[in-house]
Design a protein around this motif. Structure first.
Motif, PDB file in Angstrom:
ATOM      1  N   UNK A 249       0.853  -1.198   0.000  1.00 26.05           N
ATOM      2  CA  UNK A 249       0.000   0.000   0.000  1.00 26.05           C
ATOM      3  C   UNK A 249       0.886   1.244   0.000  1.00 26.05           C
ATOM      4  N   UNK A 250       0.974   1.927  -1.158  1.00 29.83           N
ATOM      5  CA  UNK A 250       1.991   2.990  -1.251  1.00 29.83           C
ATOM      6  C   UNK A 250       1.598   4.252  -0.488  1.00 29.83           C
ATOM      7  N   UNK A 251       0.317   4.407  -0.167  1.00 30.45           N
ATOM      8  CA  UNK A 251      -0.092   5.598   0.598  1.00 30.45           C
ATOM      9  C   UNK A 251      -0.183   5.305   2.097  1.00 30.45           C
ATOM     10  N   UNK A 252       0.509   4.252   2.501  1.00 26.59           N
ATOM     11  CA  UNK A 252       0.358   3.760   3.874  1.00 26.59           C
ATOM     12  C   UNK A 252       0.651   4.834   4.925  1.00 26.59           C
ATOM     13  N   UNK A 253       1.687   5.623   4.707  1.00 28.83           N
ATOM     14  CA  UNK A 253       2.064   6.637   5.705  1.00 28.83           C
ATOM     15  C   UNK A 253       0.973   7.708   5.792  1.00 28.83           C
ATOM     16  N   UNK A 254       0.451   8.111   4.628  1.00 25.22           N
ATOM     17  CA  UNK A 254      -0.625   9.106   4.614  1.00 25.22           C
ATOM     18  C   UNK A 254      -1.887   8.538   5.259  1.00 25.22           C
ATOM     19  N   UNK A 255      -2.153   7.271   4.984  1.00 23.03           N
ATOM     20  CA  UNK A 255      -3.343   6.633   5.580  1.00 23.03           C
ATOM     21  C   UNK A 255      -3.209   6.616   7.103  1.00 23.03           C
ATOM     22  N   UNK A 256      -2.050   6.230   7.588  1.00 25.42           N
ATOM     23  CA  UNK A 256      -1.890   6.148   9.044  1.00 25.42           C
ATOM     24  C   UNK A 256      -2.003   7.543   9.676  1.00 25.42           C
ATOM     25  N   UNK A 257      -1.512   8.555   8.975  1.00 25.70           N
ATOM     26  CA  UNK A 257      -1.629   9.916   9.504  1.00 25.70           C
ATOM     27  C   UNK A 257      -3.103  10.342   9.562  1.00 25.70           C
ATOM     28  N   UNK A 258      -3.829  10.048   8.501  1.00 23.10           N
ATOM     29  CA  UNK A 258      -5.257  10.414   8.464  1.00 23.10           C
ATOM     30  C   UNK A 258      -6.015   9.719   9.598  1.00 23.10           C
ATOM     31  N   UNK A 259      -5.687   8.444   9.814  1.00 26.40           N
ATOM     32  CA  UNK A 259      -6.342   7.665  10.874  1.00 26.40           C
ATOM     33  C   UNK A 259      -6.052   8.292  12.243  1.00 26.40           C
ATOM     34  N   UNK A 260      -4.784   8.580  12.480  1.00 24.24           N
ATOM     35  CA  UNK A 260      -4.411   9.139  13.787  1.00 24.24           C
ATOM     36  C   UNK A 260      -4.986  10.535  13.991  1.00 24.24           C
TER      37      UNK A 260
END
Lengths: 524, 451
Positions: A249-260
């Protein structure tokens, strides 16, 4: 008879020849029909010698068993023969390539078996005094250290007994953390459409509602879709990475930031961790909890469906909630169980199961880790990914790829688009692979891809092994495209059983042997 | 890297075929900054001999059950496992196979699962059994959830003499799922009081009562009356058995009216393994089969009409029903089922009954010997192979002292109920076929000198 480039016959033999000579027994040389133990064992037979019990006054209080149980017994030679014959009807990773995507079937080293059977591990009781099991506790502590280092996470819960049990543990830790900060009313868990079925089942089991996140045309989850699904009611996302389509999942870092940012937690399904060990650490990517299937990633044998082991690594945010029991190491190794001394801030959410987890699996996984070392585990991930890509690249001209010819991680996902109008289905194709001596790939999963075929060769395969596999699949693919439907529709021809009637089994479930009625009664 | 077959030349050729310059190009989706630079805190690869030395040193620090007179039970039991069991489960085709998703080449696994299911159903006196759970404790938690589904109620009553680890496992899941749970207090001395308390707690909200027999203190229970009482109130009786060998001597829970029987199968074939992997046995009445968790193996025929076996009723399971599944479980304890079923087949009915008789007789012999020890009381009126004793003072200290004298004496109750002061002097003592007269004499001597 034509031969392929490996010197093997390329066409099936004349099946008519064998069936023209039926045998009296139904056996075919080494392929032997084996009855159920209930059909040849006898209750009075035993293959175990036991001493005569002492004469004592019974303390069974009138509860002594009076009825016959009906259990058959076998002498030792009968038992040996029965189970050896059954084993011969099974395919295992020692038999041949077992490309079951997302299940990860890699070499099971026998050193690991030998280590797990050392009396100091195999023959110690979970409740004997802690002073007498210091070495066993040290194994748990050492394995925990490895898991934390490899994932970049500060804490680990060792006791979950399988991947799905680990998911449950991780989601319980998230629930406990939400409750601890007074946000227990967050009830929604985001789950991508492409997720393992265990993810929604786990979330629902402890009272979460599941909200779907779409899978996109490139096979990944987009941060924009995650953001659209987020709200103050969201507790967590459950995302697999690398995902079930075999893509990181290449947007993983952005996804985790959005979640947090939304106040939720990031649960990562670690089923595919074997693709990135030594290459990327979930902790660095913003993951809060991830289970690790020791049997998949660190190669503990799965014995026909289990056991597994599913330790869960936890981020700083969740570290306080590690369930009982856990090992602490000060001067000596200690086991913290219910009522034990807790360090400041620790808030175990409860217990996942009796005793301390899958110790036998811990020893095997640790033996694997020591054997590979940090360098070898990184190399194993790279080889697993390279092998999968080699298969993808070698078949891309014949079989269709749902997300285009982009690099995959440790598994290559094809769909059934290329089988259109051939009259051959994914299932038929899989059954024909059996005749060629291969275990079929994972079929019809992930669900987001029509007629999915998920191939995971793992790092255990040599180039020669992959080349023969690729040549075989190419031969099958060309055969399907030529319209040789019989080779597929009625396959397998050469397995111990022809295709089995699964509908009948489900409609009229026969789940146990029952003693047949006596002849006279049956005739009425 | 003895486990990795690719050579550097292979890798170069394969990268060329794939059309990338280096293997890191295949990891292009991983953000560059997040690629691992190195794992300095982990060692490099080690040869087979080195690994044996490292793990062998850890193993040598433990005292194994076979080394000493051994009386530890409390939900896991030391039994003798015939050599052929371990040999057979190490057959490659069993050991290295996966879930039997392709039944035509997994008939070995499927047939043993079918035989296992039949043995478990027979042994527990139930109509059907599944292909196993992780262990007895998680099986119990799943049984409670199943009872909720069957009765459409959400309150479970746990007997006080249920193994505390089982209770805690059920409690954790119930609390998280938002269900109600009534956990009663333990009662080692008066076993009948425990069942009376359960009976008194049953009401119209109750989905199930969970009762262990032999209970955690070793007491035996006739479940007939409580089964009727529960069922009259529309609830199910879940019977829990942690020592499966006991069913070679005792009336089956099914014959006493249980609706679901959950058991730990570790005693047969599996071994102690410091707590796992074990094998959970799960059996129920036929009418509840579609509400059962876990895998099921069923009989069918192949295209030529020959008998064969497949996994079945999977429409209950998570891979099809997702959030509506009966359970999130997607595995069983395959290899442990195999060990169990081989050991059970070797014993047969006559062997199991004799094994149970030897266990019971050895335990009776030890209680007889303890009758003469001052300061020790055997608390049980009935038991199978495990019973509880009460000593003055701290049971854990007595067990620790006995360990120093080379006898692993049992489980101090304080290990399982750390906060219950009334149980401080209670010790659970198990006796199986592995214990000799000499072992029991050593037990008594070590106990006398440790009080």
């Amino acid at each position: 008879m034509t031969m392929n480039n490996q010197g093997r016959p390329s066409a099936a033999g004349d099946a008519g020849t064998a069936s023209a000579h039926p045998t009296f027994t139904g056996n075919k040389a080494l392929q032997i029909e084996e009855p159920l133990i209930f059909e040849f064992g006898r209750p009075e037979t035993s293959g175990v010698d036991l001493p005569e019990p002492k004469k004592v006054k019974s303390r069974l209080g009138g509860l002594a068993r009076k009825d016959a149980i009906g259990l058959p017994g076998l002498s030792e030679p009968e038992a040996m023969r029965h189970y050896v014959r059954l084993s011969q009807k099974n395919f295992g990773i020692d038999t041949g390539l077992f490309p079951l995507g997302s299940c990860t079937m890699k070499h099971n080293a026998r050193l690991n078996e030998k280590m797990a059977r050392l009396p100091g591990f195999g023959d110690v009781h979970p409740l004997q005094p802690v002073s007498t099991v210091q070495g066993a506790l040290q194994v748990i502590d050492t394995l925990a250290h490895y898991l934390k280092e490899l994932t970049g996470m500060p804490a680990v819960a060792m006791s979950p007994k399988a991947g799905a049990h680990g998911e449950l543990c991780g989601m319980m830790a998230i629930k406990a953390a939400l409750e601890a900060r007074g946000e227990g009313d967050r009830k929604v868990v985001l789950v991508p459409e492409s997720a393992h079925g265990t993810n929604p089942a786990t979330a629902a089991l402890i009272g979460f509602e599941v909200r779907s996140v779409p899978a996109n045309a490139d096979g990944t989850v987009h941060v924009s879709d995650v953001k659209a699904a987020l709200g103050p009611d969201v507790a967590a996302i459950m995302l697999t990475n690398p995902n079930t389509c075999g893509i990181f999942e290449k947007e993983i870092v952005e996804i985790s930031k959005a979640i947090h940012d939304a106040g939720a937690y990031f649960y990562c399904d670690g089923a595919n961790f074997n693709a990135i060990v030594g290459k990327a650490r979930p902790g660095d990517l913003g993951v809060d909890a991830m289970h690790i299937n020791l049997h998949k990633t660190f190669s503990t044998p799965h014995g026909g469906g289990g056991p597994g082991a599913g330790p869960v690594v936890l981020s700083e945010r969740l570290a306080a909630f590690v369930p009982y029991p856990f090992v602490t190491a000060d001067k000596a190794f200690a086991l913290v169980e219910e009522g034990g001394q807790l360090a400041k801030g620790q808030k175990p959410f409860g217990r996942m199961s009796a005793f301390h987890g899958q110790m036998g699996m811990f020893v095997r996984a640790l033996a694997y880790m020591l054997s590979h070392g940090a360098d070898g585990m990184k190399q194993a991930s790279e080889d697993a990914v390279l092998n999968a890509n080699y298969i993808r690249a070698s078949l891309a001209d014949l079989m269709s790829l749902p997300f285009g010819n982009q690099p995959c991680m440790h598994e290559a996902l094809f769909d059934d688009d290329w089988l259109k109008n051939t009259g051959v289905s994914t299932l038929d194709f899989a059954k024909a692979m059996i005749d060629e001596g291969y275990h079929p790939m994972t079929m019809y999963f992930p669900l987001v891809v029509h007629g999915a075929m998920l191939i995971e060769p793992t790092e255990s395969e040599s180039k020669a092994s992959l080349d023969l596999f690729i040549a075989t699949l190419r031969d099958l693919a060309l055969s399907a495209k030529r319209g040789e439907v019989d080779r597929f529709k009625a396959a397998p021809y050469h397995a111990p059983r022809r295709r089995l009637d699964e509908t009948r089994a489900a409609r009229n479930p026969v789940l146990r042997w029952v003693k047949p009625a006596p002849y006279a009664e049956a005739a009425e | 890297m003895r486990y990795l077959p690719l050579t550097p030349e292979d890798r170069t050729d394969m990268l060329a075929k794939v059309g990338v310059a280096s293997v890191d190009d295949l990891f292009a989706n991983v953000p560059k900054a997040k690629l691992v630079k190195g794992l300095a805190n982990l060692p490099k690869a080690k040869g087979e001999l080195e690994v044996e030395r490292i793990l062998g040193a850890f193993a040598a620090e433990n005292i194994s059950a076979s080394e000493v007179p051994f009386f530890v039970g409390g939900g896991a039991y030391k039994h003798h496992v015939p050599a052929s069991v371990d040999h057979l489960i190490q057959r490659s085709e069993f050991l290295t196979s996966y879930t039997p998703y392709q039944p035509e080449i997994a008939q070995g696994t499927l047939q043993y699962l079918f035989e296992f299911q039949t043995q478990v159903a027979m042994l527990t006196g139930m109509e059907v059994a599944n292909a196993s759970m992780y262990d007895g404790s998680t099986g119990t938690a799943e049984a409670v959830l199943m009872a909720h589904r069957v009765t459409k109620r959400s309150k479970a009553i746990l007997a006080g003499n249920l193994h505390p680890h089982y209770r805690d496992t059920v409690e954790t899941l119930s609390r998280m799922a938002g269900d109600t749970l009534v956990s009663l207090a333990p009662n080692p001395g008066d076993a009948g009081a425990d069942l009376k308390a359960v009976a008194a707690a049953i009401d119209s909200e109750t989905s199930c009562v969970v009762i262990q027999t032999p209970d955690v203190f070793g007491n035996l229970h006739d479940l007939t009356t409580i089964a009727k009482k529960a069922q009259d109130a529309g609830a199910l009786l879940i019977a829990v058995v942690t020592e499966i060998v006991s069913l070679g001597a005792l009336t089956a829970p099914g014959a006493m009216g249980a609706d679901i029987v959950v058991a730990e199968g570790q005693s047969l074939g599996v071994g102690l393994q410091f707590g796992g992997p074990y094998v959970g046995l799960f059996a129920a009445k036929q009418k509840y089969v579609r509400q059962m968790p876990g895998r099921l193996c069923g009989e069918t025929v192949d295209a030529e009409g020959r008998r064969g076996f497949v996994l079945t009723l999977s429409t209950r399971e998570q891979h099809i029903r997702r959030e509506k599944a009966t359970s999130n479980i997607c595995t069983n304890s395959g290899l442990m089922c195999l060990a169990f079923t081989i050991h059970m087949s070797l014993l047969g009915e006559s062997g199991l009954r004799k094994l149970a008789a030897v266990n019971h007789a050895n335990a009776c012999d030890l209680t007889d010997r303890l009758a003469d020890v001052a300061g020790v009381t055997v608390l049980n009126k009935t038991f199978f192979n495990e019973f509880a004793i009460a000593v003055e003072g701290d049971g854990a200290k007595v067990v620790e002292k006995m360990a120093k004298k080379g006898v692993l004496a049992g489980v101090p109750a304080s290990r399982l109920w750390p906060k219950d002061k009334a149980l401080k002097g209670v010790i659970l003592v198990a006796n199986t076929e592995v214990n000799t007269d000499d072992d029991r004499a050593a037990f008594v001597a070590a106990l006398e000198s440790s009080l």
